[in-house]
Design an enzyme around this catalytic site. Sequence first.
Site, mmCIF file in Angstrom:
data_model
loop_
_atom_site.group_PDB
_atom_site.id
_atom_site.type_symbol
_atom_site.label_atom_id
_atom_site.label_comp_id
_atom_site.label_asym_id
_atom_site.label_seq_id
_atom_site.Cartn_x
_atom_site.Cartn_y
_atom_site.Cartn_z
ATOM 1 N N ALA A 126 32.533 35.077 35.339
ATOM 2 C CA ALA A 126 32.146 34.280 36.515
ATOM 3 C C ALA A 126 33.326 33.435 36.993
ATOM 4 C CB ALA A 126 30.945 33.418 36.167
ATOM 5 N N GLU A 129 33.403 32.267 43.756
ATOM 6 C CA GLU A 129 32.373 31.326 44.208
ATOM 7 C C GLU A 129 32.119 31.548 45.695
ATOM 8 O OE1 GLU A 129 33.518 27.338 43.140
ATOM 9 O OE2 GLU A 129 33.650 27.855 41.007
ATOM 10 N N ILE A 159 28.787 38.278 40.935
ATOM 11 C CA ILE A 159 29.007 38.494 39.497
ATOM 12 C C ILE A 159 28.445 39.858 39.081
ATOM 13 C CG2 ILE A 159 28.703 37.550 37.174
ATOM 14 C CD1 ILE A 159 30.316 35.777 39.256
ATOM 15 N N GLY A 341 32.120 68.540 56.538
ATOM 16 C CA GLY A 341 31.563 68.548 57.892
ATOM 17 C C GLY A 341 30.324 67.658 57.963
ATOM 18 N N GLU A 365 38.043 42.442 41.729
ATOM 19 C CA GLU A 365 39.138 42.198 40.758
ATOM 20 C C GLU A 365 40.490 42.078 41.471
ATOM 21 O OE1 GLU A 365 38.827 43.659 36.841
ATOM 22 O OE2 GLU A 365 36.731 44.256 37.123
HETATM 23 N N1 CAA Z 1 49.367 35.999 33.832
HETATM 24 C C1 CAA Z 1 49.644 34.768 33.341
HETATM 25 N N2 CAA Z 1 49.814 33.682 34.118
HETATM 26 C C2 CAA Z 1 49.688 33.851 35.443
HETATM 27 C C3 CAA Z 1 49.394 35.108 36.036
HETATM 28 C C4 CAA Z 1 49.230 36.198 35.159
HETATM 29 N N3 CAA Z 1 48.956 37.427 35.638
HETATM 30 N N4 CAA Z 1 49.322 34.952 37.364
HETATM 31 C C5 CAA Z 1 49.574 33.658 37.627
HETATM 32 N N5 CAA Z 1 49.792 33.007 36.456
HETATM 33 C C6 CAA Z 1 50.138 31.585 36.286
HETATM 34 C C7 CAA Z 1 51.445 31.245 37.024
HETATM 35 O O1 CAA Z 1 52.546 31.507 36.201
HETATM 36 C C8 CAA Z 1 51.266 29.777 37.315
HETATM 37 O O2 CAA Z 1 51.556 29.062 36.127
HETATM 38 P P1 CAA Z 1 52.192 27.563 36.141
HETATM 39 O O3 CAA Z 1 51.100 26.657 36.547
HETATM 40 O O4 CAA Z 1 52.603 27.346 34.722
HETATM 41 O O5 CAA Z 1 53.342 27.583 37.108
HETATM 42 C C9 CAA Z 1 49.773 29.666 37.565
HETATM 43 O O6 CAA Z 1 49.148 30.792 36.929
HETATM 44 C C10 CAA Z 1 49.431 29.685 39.039
HETATM 45 O O7 CAA Z 1 49.998 30.866 39.580
HETATM 46 P P2 CAA Z 1 50.136 31.100 41.133
HETATM 47 O O8 CAA Z 1 50.774 29.874 41.755
HETATM 48 O O9 CAA Z 1 50.782 32.422 41.355
HETATM 49 O O10 CAA Z 1 48.604 31.127 41.592
HETATM 50 P P3 CAA Z 1 47.973 31.250 43.030
HETATM 51 O O11 CAA Z 1 46.959 30.166 43.158
HETATM 52 O O12 CAA Z 1 49.031 31.377 44.070
HETATM 53 O O13 CAA Z 1 47.134 32.617 42.930
HETATM 54 C C11 CAA Z 1 46.736 34.988 42.943
HETATM 55 C C12 CAA Z 1 47.721 33.835 42.686
HETATM 56 C C13 CAA Z 1 47.431 36.240 42.387
HETATM 57 C C14 CAA Z 1 46.442 35.182 44.420
HETATM 58 C C15 CAA Z 1 45.407 34.735 42.152
HETATM 59 O O14 CAA Z 1 44.687 33.647 42.702
HETATM 60 C C16 CAA Z 1 44.507 35.941 42.143
HETATM 61 O O15 CAA Z 1 44.689 36.858 41.327
HETATM 62 N N6 CAA Z 1 43.468 35.978 43.002
HETATM 63 C C17 CAA Z 1 42.484 37.034 43.008
HETATM 64 C C18 CAA Z 1 41.347 36.682 42.089
HETATM 65 C C19 CAA Z 1 40.503 37.878 41.750
HETATM 66 O O16 CAA Z 1 41.001 38.937 41.385
HETATM 67 N N7 CAA Z 1 39.190 37.691 41.806
HETATM 68 C C20 CAA Z 1 38.258 38.694 41.419
HETATM 69 C C21 CAA Z 1 37.231 38.078 40.519
HETATM 70 S S1 CAA Z 1 36.352 39.129 39.399
HETATM 71 C C22 CAA Z 1 35.418 40.113 40.356
HETATM 72 O O17 CAA Z 1 35.921 40.786 41.195
HETATM 73 C C23 CAA Z 1 33.947 40.161 40.178
HETATM 74 C C24 CAA Z 1 33.494 41.051 39.127
HETATM 75 O O18 CAA Z 1 32.603 40.676 38.383
HETATM 76 C C25 CAA Z 1 34.045 42.440 39.003
#
Ligand code: CAA
Length: 385
Positions: A126, A129, A159, A341, A365
């Site tokens: 989860a 939001e 979820i 088709g 995801e």
């Molecule tokens: N591994 C480890 N650390 C990571 C990381 C990773 N893959 N990605 C980012 N981080 C860390 C960064 O290093 C950073 O660390 P510090 O604070 O130490 O500097 C911190 O996390 C923040 O990183 P960003 O500034 O890059 O974060 P952001 O706010 O700009 O977001 C993003 C980046 C890639 C867009 C991320 O928000 C993202 O992946 N969004 C999509 C979310 C998603 O996939 N949602 C789906 C939910 S699940 C679902 O679909 C429902 C289901 O049940 C199937």
Amino acid sequence: MSKIIKLTEEQQIIWNQVASLAKKEIAPKAEAIDQEEKFPREIIQKLGEMGLMGLVIDPEYGGSGLDYLTYAIVGEELNAACASTGVIFSAHNSLALGPINKFGTEEQKKKYLPEMCSGKRLGAFALSEPVSGSDAGALICKYEDKGDHFVVNGTKNFITNGPECDVVVLLATKDMELKHRGVSAFIVDRQLEGISVGKVEGKMGIKGSGTSQLIFEGVKVPKENLLGKEGDGFKIAMVTLDGGRIGIAAQALGIGRAALEAALRFSQERETFGKPVSRHQGPQFMIADMATKLEAARLLTWQAAVLQDRGEPFFKEAAMAKLFASEASNFITDKALQLHGGYGFCKEYPVERHYRDQRITEIYEGTSEVQRIVIGSAVTKEFRG
Ligand code: CAA
């Protein structure tokens, strides 16, 4: 199938076993699961009995101790048969078991993993939001430290396994001002007081898997259910999604393969202008592009899984695999429908279901746009000129 990565005997045996199960017991039920929007409980139970609901978890905790490449292969097979079953399997294995296994304490692993691996208890994740999806760090579901327990209030959206789950890996923030650093992860028992299922979504595809809101109202979460350290939640979520994206790439691959096979079957039987559709050059060009994209998607997916197995960084490769496989699957299901088709537009043929099921692989995801953010940022940082 990929000729470049040689599978072990064990991987091949499991592939054959799952392919046989998928063909005999899952695919024949897929149409009814879709049309009746019916959660495939008996199939999930069977997957549990076969050790597939704890596929990569160590046998010490009730899992099968297999590798991530096998996870990708099994995911492809299940999804080729039924994408609803495939996403239930994937969300449970990647998004719920994954973080508990990687970040859980010994006590947490002993308490939660065995029953989840057997399929007795279903997991969910989860994060999203009503107000935060792609911008995952902007979540507002709140937790407060009440001394001997935490209290959680908030609503989680979209979820997978929401209506049926027993265990939820929940992300909540202590203080929105702290942005992603305020987020913590918790293992939450679904039967705790104050948790309810909100809106259950009506969807265009993967209709047999439940997708719902989960509402948390004054839920008392025991202190020992904090996953990792306070403030580590966002990174736990990101690492979890890195692994999850291989599962969705495998899903896209499975749906795309099923659509290509359906198109081949149809176009070899159906005749136009005096010969089978498949023997005209136009359709052959389509089939060539579909098969090539499928093979490239499989190679990217397997590459990400092999890197994860080796314990090497794989987040960029997982994002590439999900991005490419989901968009390839869009192309393949669209062309497969076209090759049918008018019949492709009718529910009588499974390609109509594959076309609908595929679409979500470009969204959940992490949307394709989020994958491009991840890949673009990694490639730019890697470049040394
Ligand atoms: N591994 C480890 N650390 C990571 C990381 C990773 N893959 N990605 C980012 N981080 C860390 C960064 O290093 C950073 O660390 P510090 O604070 O130490 O500097 C911190 O996390 C923040 O990183 P960003 O500034 O890059 O974060 P952001 O706010 O700009 O977001 C993003 C980046 C890639 C867009 C991320 O928000 C993202 O992946 N969004 C999509 C979310 C998603 O996939 N949602 C789906 C939910 S699940 C679902 O679909 C429902 C289901 O049940 C199937």
